[in-house]
Design a protein around this motif. Structure first.
Motif, mmCIF file in Angstrom:
data_model
loop_
_atom_site.group_PDB
_atom_site.id
_atom_site.type_symbol
_atom_site.label_atom_id
_atom_site.label_comp_id
_atom_site.label_asym_id
_atom_site.label_seq_id
_atom_site.Cartn_x
_atom_site.Cartn_y
_atom_site.Cartn_z
ATOM 1 N N GLY A 1 0.861 -1.171 0.000
ATOM 2 C CA GLY A 1 0.000 0.000 0.000
ATOM 3 C C GLY A 1 0.900 1.225 0.000
ATOM 4 N N VAL A 2 0.623 2.184 -0.886
ATOM 5 C CA VAL A 2 1.479 3.369 -0.986
ATOM 6 C C VAL A 2 0.625 4.619 -0.732
ATOM 7 C CG1 VAL A 2 3.114 4.665 -2.403
ATOM 8 C CG2 VAL A 2 2.924 2.183 -2.682
ATOM 9 N N VAL A 3 1.123 5.496 0.148
ATOM 10 C CA VAL A 3 0.428 6.736 0.499
ATOM 11 C C VAL A 3 1.357 7.899 0.183
ATOM 12 C CG1 VAL A 3 -0.658 8.063 2.356
ATOM 13 C CG2 VAL A 3 -0.827 5.561 2.344
ATOM 14 N N PHE A 4 0.821 8.906 -0.540
ATOM 15 C CA PHE A 4 1.635 10.038 -0.989
ATOM 16 C C PHE A 4 1.246 11.326 -0.252
ATOM 17 C CE2 PHE A 4 1.167 7.043 -4.505
ATOM 18 C CZ PHE A 4 2.480 6.821 -4.877
ATOM 19 N N GLN A 5 2.171 12.277 -0.270
ATOM 20 C CA GLN A 5 1.924 13.578 0.357
ATOM 21 C C GLN A 5 0.765 14.310 -0.313
ATOM 22 O OE1 GLN A 5 5.394 16.063 0.525
ATOM 23 N NE2 GLN A 5 4.279 17.885 1.143
ATOM 24 N N GLY B 1 -7.397 16.497 5.117
ATOM 25 C CA GLY B 1 -7.343 15.329 5.993
ATOM 26 C C GLY B 1 -8.226 14.202 5.495
ATOM 27 N N GLU B 2 -9.413 14.560 4.987
ATOM 28 C CA GLU B 2 -10.312 13.550 4.442
ATOM 29 C C GLU B 2 -9.709 12.897 3.197
ATOM 30 O OE1 GLU B 2 -14.705 15.244 5.788
ATOM 31 O OE2 GLU B 2 -13.720 16.066 4.013
ATOM 32 N N GLN B 3 -9.080 13.711 2.342
ATOM 33 C CA GLN B 3 -8.451 13.150 1.147
ATOM 34 C C GLN B 3 -7.327 12.178 1.519
ATOM 35 O OE1 GLN B 3 -7.793 15.704 -2.398
ATOM 36 N NE2 GLN B 3 -8.637 17.360 -1.147
ATOM 37 N N GLN B 4 -6.564 12.515 2.562
ATOM 38 C CA GLN B 4 -5.484 11.612 2.960
ATOM 39 C C GLN B 4 -6.042 10.325 3.561
ATOM 40 O OE1 GLN B 4 -2.786 10.631 2.006
ATOM 41 N NE2 GLN B 4 -1.251 11.985 2.906
ATOM 42 N N ARG B 5 -7.145 10.421 4.280
ATOM 43 C CA ARG B 5 -7.779 9.209 4.814
ATOM 44 C C ARG B 5 -8.307 8.329 3.675
ATOM 45 N NH1 ARG B 5 -11.510 12.029 9.164
ATOM 46 N NH2 ARG B 5 -12.565 10.008 9.353
ATOM 47 N N ILE B 6 -8.825 8.960 2.624
ATOM 48 C CA ILE B 6 -9.248 8.193 1.446
ATOM 49 C C ILE B 6 -8.031 7.536 0.798
ATOM 50 C CG2 ILE B 6 -10.194 8.348 -0.897
ATOM 51 C CD1 ILE B 6 -12.299 8.465 1.345
ATOM 52 N N ARG C 1 -7.451 3.618 0.162
ATOM 53 C CA ARG C 1 -7.025 3.056 -1.129
ATOM 54 C C ARG C 1 -5.835 2.113 -0.935
ATOM 55 N NH1 ARG C 1 -4.965 7.615 -4.864
ATOM 56 N NH2 ARG C 1 -3.350 7.530 -3.263
ATOM 57 N N ALA C 2 -4.894 2.526 -0.070
ATOM 58 C CA ALA C 2 -3.714 1.696 0.191
ATOM 59 C C ALA C 2 -4.088 0.374 0.866
ATOM 60 C CB ALA C 2 -2.722 2.469 1.062
ATOM 61 N N ASP D 1 5.025 8.372 1.903
ATOM 62 C CA ASP D 1 5.982 9.446 1.630
ATOM 63 C C ASP D 1 5.380 10.770 2.091
ATOM 64 O OD1 ASP D 1 8.105 10.921 0.762
ATOM 65 O OD2 ASP D 1 7.896 10.423 -1.361
ATOM 66 N N GLU D 2 5.855 11.273 3.225
ATOM 67 C CA GLU D 2 5.373 12.534 3.810
ATOM 68 C C GLU D 2 3.833 12.545 3.929
ATOM 69 O OE1 GLU D 2 7.327 14.732 5.036
ATOM 70 O OE2 GLU D 2 9.267 14.450 4.061
ATOM 71 N N PRO D 3 3.246 11.573 4.612
ATOM 72 C CA PRO D 3 1.776 11.495 4.658
ATOM 73 C C PRO D 3 1.106 12.648 5.383
ATOM 74 C CG PRO D 3 2.748 9.963 6.234
ATOM 75 C CD PRO D 3 3.876 10.499 5.401
ATOM 76 N N THR D 4 1.869 13.398 6.204
ATOM 77 C CA THR D 4 1.283 14.546 6.917
ATOM 78 C C THR D 4 1.805 15.874 6.372
ATOM 79 O OG1 THR D 4 3.025 14.482 8.614
ATOM 80 C CG2 THR D 4 1.043 13.184 9.034
ATOM 81 N N GLY D 5 2.537 15.824 5.265
ATOM 82 C CA GLY D 5 3.217 17.011 4.752
ATOM 83 C C GLY D 5 2.313 18.165 4.388
ATOM 84 N N ASN D 6 1.081 17.882 3.944
ATOM 85 C CA ASN D 6 0.153 18.945 3.529
ATOM 86 C C ASN D 6 -0.973 19.161 4.534
ATOM 87 O OD1 ASN D 6 1.460 19.586 1.124
ATOM 88 N ND2 ASN D 6 0.348 18.050 -0.047
ATOM 89 N N LEU D 7 -0.785 18.677 5.761
ATOM 90 C CA LEU D 7 -1.868 18.716 6.737
ATOM 91 C C LEU D 7 -1.524 19.594 7.939
ATOM 92 C CD1 LEU D 7 -2.655 14.884 6.770
ATOM 93 C CD2 LEU D 7 -3.667 16.650 5.307
#
Length: 253
Positions: A112-116, A172-177, A181-182, A193-199
């Motif tokens: 599972g991959v999560v992006f900034q 925050g909702e977009q990152q949870r989505i 997905r992951a 990769d920087e999962p909290t960078g834009n939050l």
């Protein structure tokens, strides 16, 4: 009689301790991520060389270091975005040195991959975003697809946004989505990769609580981050990358 019962319980505890010890040894003998003397090259330039890294099943690891030091490049070799040409590199028993382009989708089904920046498709609803991933990983039964989408949205507590578009959601909702997905293919490893960078700080805590919950259920987590605040609040094994060298920092509770 009581002596026999006491001896029985002592033996049971000793056997359980031995079994747990064997399991820990097996995990260390068969790491889920193993890099030995790897050189990471991008656009003909060596980004990192002599990389050695071993991560066991269920571990939670932070990668830290200055911008441009190679954290993101290291993650990219793990999910097949950058080829590995030298050294030994294995993830979940897949040899990354011998990985062909046609095998990359198979690799990514196991991760599972999560992006900034979330990387959600803006012209598709949340349901369509998640369906897109499942179809790409050969889910063909629509009832099973719908069931799995409902399960992951419930896990991130966003069942009610299923028909909304990404731009209708907060960061925050977009990152949870993105995390849901992951989780679609029940990966053994999540790479972020920087999962909290834009939050903002409060939302970052929500995301990290979610990631920690996923780790507590047995999923291996590898996060590249500049956010030292989340490291202090969620202390775990931390590796600093600095001029081709990896330093393991002590975990501070």
């Amino acid at each position: 009689m009581w002596n026999i019962i006491i001896i029985y319980f002592k033996l049971t505890l000793e056997i359980e301790s031995f079994v747990n010890l064997v399991k820990r040894i097996k995990c260390k003998m068969n790491p889920v991520i193993y890099l030995n003397n790897v050189t990471i090259t991008q656009s003909g330039v060596d980004i990192l060389s002599g990389v050695n890294l071993s991560i066991n099943k269920g571990e939670f690891i932070y990668l830290i270091g200055k911008t441009g030091v190679g954290k993101s490049s290291l993650l990219k070799i793990l999910y097949g975005d950058i080829p590995v040409k030298t050294g030994e590199a294995n993830i979940l028993d897949i040899n990354l040195v011998k990985l062909n382009n046609n095998k990359v989708p198979f690799l990514r089904r196991k991760l599972g991959v999560v992006f900034q920046d979330f990387k959600l498709l803006p012209n598709k609803t949340i349901k369509q975003n998640l369906e897109f991933v499942l179809k790409a990983t050969e889910w063909k039964d629509s009832s099973k697809t719908n069931k799995r989408i409902s399960e992951v949205l419930k896990k991130v507590k966003l069942e009610d946004v299923i028909n909304k578009y990404p731009n209708e959601l907060s960061g925050g909702e977009q990152q949870r989505i993105a995390i849901s997905r992951a989780l679609l293919n029940e990966p053994e490893i999540i790479i972020a990769d920087e999962p909290t960078g834009n939050l903002d700080p409060a939302t970052s805590l929500e995301i990290m609580n979610l990631i920690k919950e996923i780790n507590n259920n047995g999923t291996t987590i590898l996060i590249a981050t500049h956010d030292y605040d989340i490291i202090s609040k969620f202390p775990e094994k931390t590796i600093r990358i600095e001029k081709d060298r990896f330093y393991e920092l002590s975990k501070k509770n």
